[in-house]
Write a protein that holds these residues in place. Structure first.
Motif, PDB file in Angstrom:
ATOM      1  N   LYS A 173       0.762  -1.166  -0.444  1.00  0.00           N
ATOM      2  CA  LYS A 173       0.492  -0.019   0.405  1.00  0.00           C
ATOM      3  C   LYS A 173       1.070   1.422  -0.008  1.00  0.00           C
ATOM      4  O   LYS A 173       1.923   1.401   1.031  1.00  0.00           O
ATOM      5  CB  LYS A 173      -1.235   0.266   0.688  1.00  0.00           C
ATOM      6  CG  LYS A 173      -1.981  -1.218   1.704  1.00  0.00           C
ATOM      7  CD  LYS A 173      -2.888  -1.366   0.249  1.00  0.00           C
ATOM      8  CE  LYS A 173      -3.412  -1.798  -0.187  1.00  0.00           C
ATOM      9  NZ  LYS A 173      -5.102  -2.246  -0.619  1.00  0.00           N
ATOM     10  N   VAL A 174       0.739   2.246  -0.440  1.00  0.00           N
ATOM     11  CA  VAL A 174       1.361   3.742  -0.959  1.00  0.00           C
ATOM     12  C   VAL A 174       0.398   4.701   0.053  1.00  0.00           C
ATOM     13  O   VAL A 174      -0.169   4.707   0.305  1.00  0.00           O
ATOM     14  CB  VAL A 174       1.236   4.136  -2.111  1.00  0.00           C
ATOM     15  CG1 VAL A 174       2.112   5.295  -2.095  1.00  0.00           C
ATOM     16  CG2 VAL A 174       1.401   3.265  -3.079  1.00  0.00           C
ATOM     17  N   ILE A 175       1.112   5.298   1.148  1.00  0.00           N
ATOM     18  CA  ILE A 175       0.593   5.772   2.535  1.00  0.00           C
ATOM     19  C   ILE A 175       1.361   7.166   2.537  1.00  0.00           C
ATOM     20  O   ILE A 175       0.398   7.983   2.481  1.00  0.00           O
ATOM     21  CB  ILE A 175       0.987   4.704   3.361  1.00  0.00           C
ATOM     22  CG1 ILE A 175       2.335   5.356   4.055  1.00  0.00           C
ATOM     23  CG2 ILE A 175       0.599   3.531   4.384  1.00  0.00           C
ATOM     24  CD1 ILE A 175       2.813   5.263   5.020  1.00  0.00           C
ATOM     25  N   SER A 176       2.153   7.545   1.328  1.00  0.00           N
ATOM     26  CA  SER A 176       2.470   8.552   1.132  1.00  0.00           C
ATOM     27  C   SER A 176       3.624   8.912  -0.192  1.00  0.00           C
ATOM     28  O   SER A 176       4.014   7.916  -0.377  1.00  0.00           O
ATOM     29  CB  SER A 176       2.817   9.211   2.402  1.00  0.00           C
ATOM     30  OG  SER A 176       3.017  10.468   1.873  1.00  0.00           O
ATOM     31  N   GLU A 177       2.313   9.374  -0.842  1.00  0.00           N
ATOM     32  CA  GLU A 177       4.049  10.095  -2.030  1.00  0.00           C
ATOM     33  C   GLU A 177       4.930  11.183  -1.447  1.00  0.00           C
ATOM     34  O   GLU A 177       5.105  11.830  -0.397  1.00  0.00           O
ATOM     35  CB  GLU A 177       3.323  11.114  -2.525  1.00  0.00           C
ATOM     36  CG  GLU A 177       2.927  10.571  -3.441  1.00  0.00           C
ATOM     37  CD  GLU A 177       2.352  11.436  -5.308  1.00  0.00           C
ATOM     38  OE1 GLU A 177       3.210  11.688  -5.720  1.00  0.00           O
ATOM     39  OE2 GLU A 177       1.072  11.815  -5.746  1.00  0.00           O
ATOM     40  N   ALA A 178       6.376  10.291  -1.911  1.00  0.00           N
ATOM     41  CA  ALA A 178       7.554  11.375  -1.146  1.00  0.00           C
ATOM     42  C   ALA A 178       8.130  12.391  -2.552  1.00  0.00           C
ATOM     43  O   ALA A 178       8.542  12.830  -1.935  1.00  0.00           O
ATOM     44  CB  ALA A 178       8.695  10.145  -1.462  1.00  0.00           C
ATOM     45  N   THR A 179       8.077  12.111  -3.536  1.00  0.00           N
ATOM     46  CA  THR A 179       8.823  13.092  -4.159  1.00  0.00           C
ATOM     47  C   THR A 179       8.315  12.656  -5.779  1.00  0.00           C
ATOM     48  O   THR A 179       7.801  11.489  -6.456  1.00  0.00           O
ATOM     49  CB  THR A 179      10.015  12.830  -4.279  1.00  0.00           C
ATOM     50  OG1 THR A 179      10.517  14.208  -4.649  1.00  0.00           O
ATOM     51  CG2 THR A 179      11.144  11.853  -5.096  1.00  0.00           C
ATOM     52  N   THR A 180       8.274  14.167  -6.482  1.00  0.00           N
ATOM     53  CA  THR A 180       8.054  13.479  -7.582  1.00  0.00           C
ATOM     54  C   THR A 180       9.045  14.786  -8.627  1.00  0.00           C
ATOM     55  O   THR A 180      10.000  15.465  -8.103  1.00  0.00           O
ATOM     56  CB  THR A 180       6.489  14.493  -8.455  1.00  0.00           C
ATOM     57  OG1 THR A 180       6.311  15.876  -7.697  1.00  0.00           O
ATOM     58  CG2 THR A 180       5.684  14.054  -8.245  1.00  0.00           C
ATOM     59  N   ALA A 181       9.655  14.160  -9.743  1.00  0.00           N
ATOM     60  CA  ALA A 181      10.686  14.416 -10.514  1.00  0.00           C
ATOM     61  C   ALA A 181      10.605  16.418 -10.481  1.00  0.00           C
ATOM     62  O   ALA A 181       9.793  17.063 -11.126  1.00  0.00           O
ATOM     63  CB  ALA A 181      10.931  14.555 -11.842  1.00  0.00           C
ATOM     64  N   PRO A 206       5.026  16.446  -3.218  1.00  0.00           N
ATOM     65  CA  PRO A 206       3.356  16.244  -3.112  1.00  0.00           C
ATOM     66  C   PRO A 206       2.709  16.328  -1.836  1.00  0.00           C
ATOM     67  O   PRO A 206       2.594  15.460  -1.142  1.00  0.00           O
ATOM     68  CB  PRO A 206       3.270  14.955  -4.341  1.00  0.00           C
ATOM     69  CG  PRO A 206       4.466  15.151  -4.768  1.00  0.00           C
ATOM     70  CD  PRO A 206       5.770  14.954  -3.475  1.00  0.00           C
ATOM     71  N   LEU A 207       1.495  17.352  -1.784  1.00  0.00           N
ATOM     72  CA  LEU A 207       1.185  16.990  -0.630  1.00  0.00           C
ATOM     73  C   LEU A 207      -0.472  15.618  -0.008  1.00  0.00           C
ATOM     74  O   LEU A 207      -0.928  15.560   0.852  1.00  0.00           O
ATOM     75  CB  LEU A 207       0.337  18.307   0.447  1.00  0.00           C
ATOM     76  CG  LEU A 207       1.732  19.556   0.655  1.00  0.00           C
ATOM     77  CD1 LEU A 207       1.045  20.977   0.606  1.00  0.00           C
ATOM     78  CD2 LEU A 207       3.067  18.963   0.813  1.00  0.00           C
ATOM     79  N   THR A 208      -0.685  15.344  -1.496  1.00  0.00           N
ATOM     80  CA  THR A 208      -1.242  14.618  -1.363  1.00  0.00           C
ATOM     81  C   THR A 208      -1.148  13.399  -2.662  1.00  0.00           C
ATOM     82  O   THR A 208       0.139  13.299  -3.288  1.00  0.00           O
ATOM     83  CB  THR A 208      -2.405  14.599  -1.879  1.00  0.00           C
ATOM     84  OG1 THR A 208      -2.703  15.558  -3.636  1.00  0.00           O
ATOM     85  CG2 THR A 208      -3.639  16.457  -1.295  1.00  0.00           C
ATOM     86  N   THR A 209      -1.736  11.564  -1.967  1.00  0.00           N
ATOM     87  CA  THR A 209      -1.780  11.075  -3.111  1.00  0.00           C
ATOM     88  C   THR A 209      -2.823  10.737  -4.307  1.00  0.00           C
ATOM     89  O   THR A 209      -3.471  10.802  -3.712  1.00  0.00           O
ATOM     90  CB  THR A 209      -1.351   9.475  -2.267  1.00  0.00           C
ATOM     91  OG1 THR A 209      -0.411   9.731  -1.160  1.00  0.00           O
ATOM     92  CG2 THR A 209      -1.454   8.890  -3.178  1.00  0.00           C
ATOM     93  N   ASN A 210      -2.204  10.984  -5.381  1.00  0.00           N
ATOM     94  CA  ASN A 210      -2.896  11.153  -6.230  1.00  0.00           C
ATOM     95  C   ASN A 210      -2.978  10.252  -7.312  1.00  0.00           C
ATOM     96  O   ASN A 210      -1.493   9.495  -7.778  1.00  0.00           O
ATOM     97  CB  ASN A 210      -2.636  12.218  -7.065  1.00  0.00           C
ATOM     98  CG  ASN A 210      -3.353  12.644  -8.393  1.00  0.00           C
ATOM     99  OD1 ASN A 210      -3.697  12.307  -9.099  1.00  0.00           O
ATOM    100  ND2 ASN A 210      -4.035  13.544  -8.298  1.00  0.00           N
ATOM    101  N   ALA A 211      -3.844   8.934  -7.632  1.00  0.00           N
ATOM    102  CA  ALA A 211      -4.031   7.778  -8.660  1.00  0.00           C
ATOM    103  C   ALA A 211      -3.427   8.365 -10.032  1.00  0.00           C
ATOM    104  O   ALA A 211      -3.208   7.914 -10.615  1.00  0.00           O
ATOM    105  CB  ALA A 211      -5.829   7.310  -8.305  1.00  0.00           C
ATOM    106  N   ALA A 212      -3.861   9.333 -10.551  1.00  0.00           N
ATOM    107  CA  ALA A 212      -4.241   9.970 -11.761  1.00  0.00           C
ATOM    108  C   ALA A 212      -2.321   9.951 -11.671  1.00  0.00           C
ATOM    109  O   ALA A 212      -1.572   9.766 -13.576  1.00  0.00           O
ATOM    110  CB  ALA A 212      -4.745  11.119 -12.425  1.00  0.00           C
ATOM    111  N   ARG A 213      -1.645  10.811 -10.784  1.00  0.00           N
ATOM    112  CA  ARG A 213       0.007  11.245 -10.898  1.00  0.00           C
ATOM    113  C   ARG A 213       0.732   9.207 -11.173  1.00  0.00           C
ATOM    114  O   ARG A 213       1.543   9.609 -11.899  1.00  0.00           O
ATOM    115  CB  ARG A 213       0.185  11.634  -9.765  1.00  0.00           C
ATOM    116  CG  ARG A 213       1.403  12.782 -10.289  1.00  0.00           C
ATOM    117  CD  ARG A 213       1.794  13.618  -9.386  1.00  0.00           C
ATOM    118  NE  ARG A 213       1.363  13.422  -7.890  1.00  0.00           N
ATOM    119  CZ  ARG A 213       0.206  14.367  -7.090  1.00  0.00           C
ATOM    120  NH1 ARG A 213       0.538  15.316  -7.529  1.00  0.00           N
ATOM    121  NH2 ARG A 213       0.284  13.818  -6.214  1.00  0.00           N
TER     122      ARG A 213
END
Length: 327
Positions: free
Chosen positions: A113-121, A291-298
Motif C-alpha cells: 500500500k502507498v501511504i504517502s507520495e515522497a517525491t515527483t521529479a 506532493p502533499l496528497t497522493t494522486n492516483a492519476a499521477r
C-alpha cells in the motif's frame, strides 16, 4: 565544497548508514496510549536523498512524537532491493521508487500500500553524469556503453531508457548495458571508467559536479517531466493490523512535508543530518517535488510508462494500492 567532495560524502553516508535513530520525548508513550496506536515504535527504510528531509524534520520537531510515535530509520541502497526486508518485517515502512514496488505487486510477490507520495521529479533534481575527459558529449555517444544505476529495473533504469529513446537509442538494439552501484559510489564508478555515465539524484549531482563531473542530460524532461519517483510503502498486512499507526505517521509526515515545501531553510538544515553532506551543498541543491496528497492519476503515469517499456506484461491500475492519507 573543495577537495574530493564526493569521497567525503560517501564515507560519511556509509558511516551513517548503519542506523539513525529518532529521538523523542517521554510524552510519546502517553500519546501512543491515548491514540490507541497498535505499534508506537516503527522503523523506516530510506535512501539518503533530499526527498527524505520531511522525515528528519518530523523527528527534529517532535511531529512523530506528538502522534505517539517513536521512529528510527535505516539507510538503504535501493527501494527494490529492500522490498524483501519490508515483506519479512525487518522494517515497517519503506521509501521506494514506484517501478520496483509496482513490479512486485503486479507479479504478486508483494501486497503493498502507498501511504504517502515522497517525491515527483523536478528539473535539475536528477542527471546522467559523465567524466570530463570521457569523450561522451551527447546521448548518442552512449551507444554500446554501460550506464550506472542504483538498482536494475527501477525508476532510474526506466527514465534513462525513456531518455535514450527520445534521442533515438534503443537499449537492446544499441547494446546499452546497465550496472548497479549505490548512489554514494556512483561518481567513483564513472570517474574510474567502470561505467560511461551514472544516473544520480541530488545531492550526488551537485557533489560530483564540484569534483569535475559533467551533466550529460536531465532524464526528467519531456515524457518524464514531473514524473512521480518514490513513495512510502507498507505491506497490506501491516496496514490492516496497524491502521492507527499508519494514520499517525501520515499526519506527522504531511505536516513535515508542508514545512519542507515552504521553508527552504528548514529543508537545507536537515539534509546534512542524514546524508552528512555539508550545509553549503544542502543550500544549493535542487529542491525535490513534495506532493502533499497522493494522486492516483499521477501515479498511473508510472504504470503506463512501465507497460510501454516492457516492465509490465499487462495494464496495471494503481488505484487499489493507495491508502488515503489522514490529516
Amino acid at each position: 565544497m573543495r577537495f574530493r567532495p564526493l569521497a567525503r560524502v560517501c564515507v560519511a553516508i556509509a558511516a551513517f548508514s548503519l542506523l539513525a535513530t529518532a529521538c523523542s520525548t517521554g510524552k510519546s508513550e502517553t500519546t501512543a496510549a491515548a491514540n490507541g496506536l497498535e505499534k508506537p515504535e516503527i522503523t523506516i527504510g530510506v535512501l539518503p536523498v533530499p526527498e527524505v528531509a520531511p522525515i528528519q524534520i518530523a523527528i527534529n520537531r517532535g511531529l512523530f512524537a506528538a502522534e505517539g510515535l517513536k521512529v528510527k530509520y535505516t539507510i538503504i541502497e535501493g527501494g527494490g532491493s529492500s522490498l524483501t526486508t519490508l515483506i519479512s518485517g525487518g522494517i515497517d515502512i519503506l521509501h521506494s521508487n514506484y517501478v520496483s514496488a509496482f513490479t512486485a505487486v503486479s507479479q504478486k510477490t508483494a501486497d503493498l500500500k502507498v501511504i504517502s507520495e515522497a517525491t515527483t521529479a523536478t528539473p535539475g533534481g536528477y542527471a546522467l553524469m559523465v567524466a570530463p575527459n570521457s569523450g561522451i558529449t551527447k546521448i548518442e555517444d552512449l551507444k554500446g556503453k554501460t550506464i550506472g544505476i542504483n538498482t536494475k529495473r527501477n525508476i532510474a533504469m526506466l527514465t534513462t531508457s525513456v531518455t535514450l529513446k527520445v534521442h533515438g537509442l534503443e537499449v537492446d538494439r544499441d547494446k546499452i548495458n546497465f550496472a548497479e552501484f549505490p548512489f554514494p559510489n556512483m561518481w567513483q564508478a564513472v570517474k574510474t571508467g567502470q561505467v560511461a555515465a551514472g544516473f544520480m539524484p541530488e545531492p550526488f549531482v551537485s557533489a560530483s559536479a564540484t569534483d569535475g563531473a559533467v551533466k550529460l542530460v536531465d532524464p526528467m524532461t519531456g515524457p518524464t517531466d514531473s514524473l512521480p519517483i518514490a513513495g512510502y510503502f507498507v505491506t497490506a498486512d501491516f496496514a490492516n493490523k496497524n491502521p492507527r499507526t499508519v494514520a499517525a505517521f501520515q499526519r506527522a509526515l504531511l505536516k513535515a512535508k508542508t514545512i519542507a515545501a515552504n521553508d527552504r531553510k528548514a529543508f537545507a538544515e536537515v539534509i546534512p543530518q542524514y546524508t552528512k553532506i555539508n550545509k553549503q551543498t544542502a543550500e544549493i541543491i535542487q529542491l525535490p517535488g513534495l506532493p502533499l496528497t497522493t494522486n492516483a492519476a499521477r501515479l498511473q503515469r508510472v504504470s503506463d510508462l512501465m507497460l510501454e517499456y516492457g516492465y509490465l506484461q499487462k495494464p496495471f491500475d494503481v488505484t487499489s494500492l493507495i491508502l488515503p492519507e489522514q490529516k
